[in-house]
Design an enzyme around this catalytic site. Structure first.
Site, PDB file in Angstrom:
ATOM      1  CB  ILE A  17       6.089   2.077   0.477  1.00 38.36           C
ATOM      2  CG1 ILE A  17       7.015   0.864   0.633  1.00 38.36           C
ATOM      3  CG2 ILE A  17       5.746   2.307  -0.990  1.00 38.36           C
ATOM      4  CD1 ILE A  17       6.392  -0.455   0.232  1.00 38.36           C
ATOM      5  CG  ASP A  62      -9.469   6.507  10.442  1.00 36.85           C
ATOM      6  OD1 ASP A  62      -8.912   5.492   9.971  1.00 36.85           O
ATOM      7  OD2 ASP A  62     -10.164   6.474  11.483  1.00 36.85           O
ATOM      8  CE1 TYR A 154      -0.245  -5.942   4.720  1.00 39.32           C
ATOM      9  CE2 TYR A 154       0.731  -7.853   3.633  1.00 39.32           C
ATOM     10  CZ  TYR A 154       0.684  -6.488   3.843  1.00 39.32           C
ATOM     11  OH  TYR A 154       1.574  -5.673   3.185  1.00 39.32           O
ATOM     12  CE  LYS A 158      -1.339  -4.912   1.467  1.00 38.05           C
ATOM     13  NZ  LYS A 158      -1.365  -3.478   1.070  1.00 38.05           N
TER      14      LYS A 158
END
Length: 260
Positions: A17, A62, A154, A158
């Protein structure tokens, strides 16, 4: 929007993306800074865009390192000035895992890169945007922002990014900075394709559970990001926009106890 004077910074711009977003803004005439940990891939993307006549540069960054982000932001601000838009696309994925079996070091890394990295980058560029009095920031959320997932680190991250988006929007809105997020569904990025090829994702399950019966493409997400950064979205801030081909509504609809 008039983009020939617009400067856009895209972290994670070397693939997926982020790459699609860098290409979308470059095609519209924006100056684009691509930041990524993968220097080889980042330089390749930038070389392709520059050969096509676009004003694009690459800087390594990073997102797991506060110092790296500080150096990245400092170099961009010194060389190019305050960006009109920051797209926090950089991040890492997680395979499904049981809560009691998850390696806590993996959880820590996901939070450090996906959440803290976004926060630190947003602060680094957002401070300059607030001082100037305008800007747009886009964070990358996910379907796991809204629904429970076995991608524990994750998903928690999110979900946290949605709240971070809303907090930044509330705090920085009076200073002219809009902050929104996109929540892409199952997107056919190289990373997703690799998981399909390895058997870690079932493409048929994704397609059959999506109202539009297809995967999201990176360009789909990039187009939404482009819109949210444009003047056409000047009254929009603090939202997290699902881009999921109707996965959220289909899974809710099909799981209801009564079906027509």
């Amino acid at each position: 929007m008039s983009t020939n004077s617009h400067l856009v910074v895209v972290t994670g711009g070397a693939s997926g993306i982020g790459e699609a977003t860098a290409r979308r803004f470059a095609a519209a005439g924006s100056r684009v800074v691509v930041g990524d940990l993968n220097a080889d891939r980042g330089q390749l993307v930038v070389s392709e865009l520059r050969e096509a006549g676009h004003d694009v540069v690459f800087y390594p960054v990073d997102l797991a390192s506060d110092e790296s982000i500080k150096q990245f932001a400092g170099a961009v601000l010194e060389s190019y000035g305050v960006p009109d838009a920051l797209v926090n696309s950089g991040g890492i994925l997680q395979n499904a895992v049981r809560l009691l079996e998850m390696d806590l070091a993996e959880f820590d890394r996901l939070m450090n890169v996906n959440v803290r990295g976004t926060l630190v980058a947003s602060r680094a560029f957002g401070a300059a945007m607030c001082e100037r009095g305008r800007g747009s920031i886009i964070n990358l959320c996910s379907l796991t922002t809204f629904r429970a997932s076995a991608q524990i680190g994750y998903g928690v991250g999110k979900a946290g990014l949605k709240m971070l988006t809303e907090i930044m929007a509330a705090e920085w809105g009076p200073k002219g900075v809009r902050v929104n997020a996109v929540a892409p569904g199952y997107t056919l990025t190289p990373a997703m394709q690799a998981r399909i090829d390895s058997g870690e994702r079932d493409p048929d399950a994704v397609i059959q559970n999506s109202a539009l019966r297809r995967f999201v493409s990176p360009a789909d997400a990039a187009n939404a990001i482009f819109f949210l950064c444009s003047s056409e979205a000047s009254a929009i801030t603090g939202v997290t926009l699902p881009i999921d081909c109707g996965w959220l509504v289909t899974t809710a609809y099909s799981s209801y106890a009564a079906q027509p």
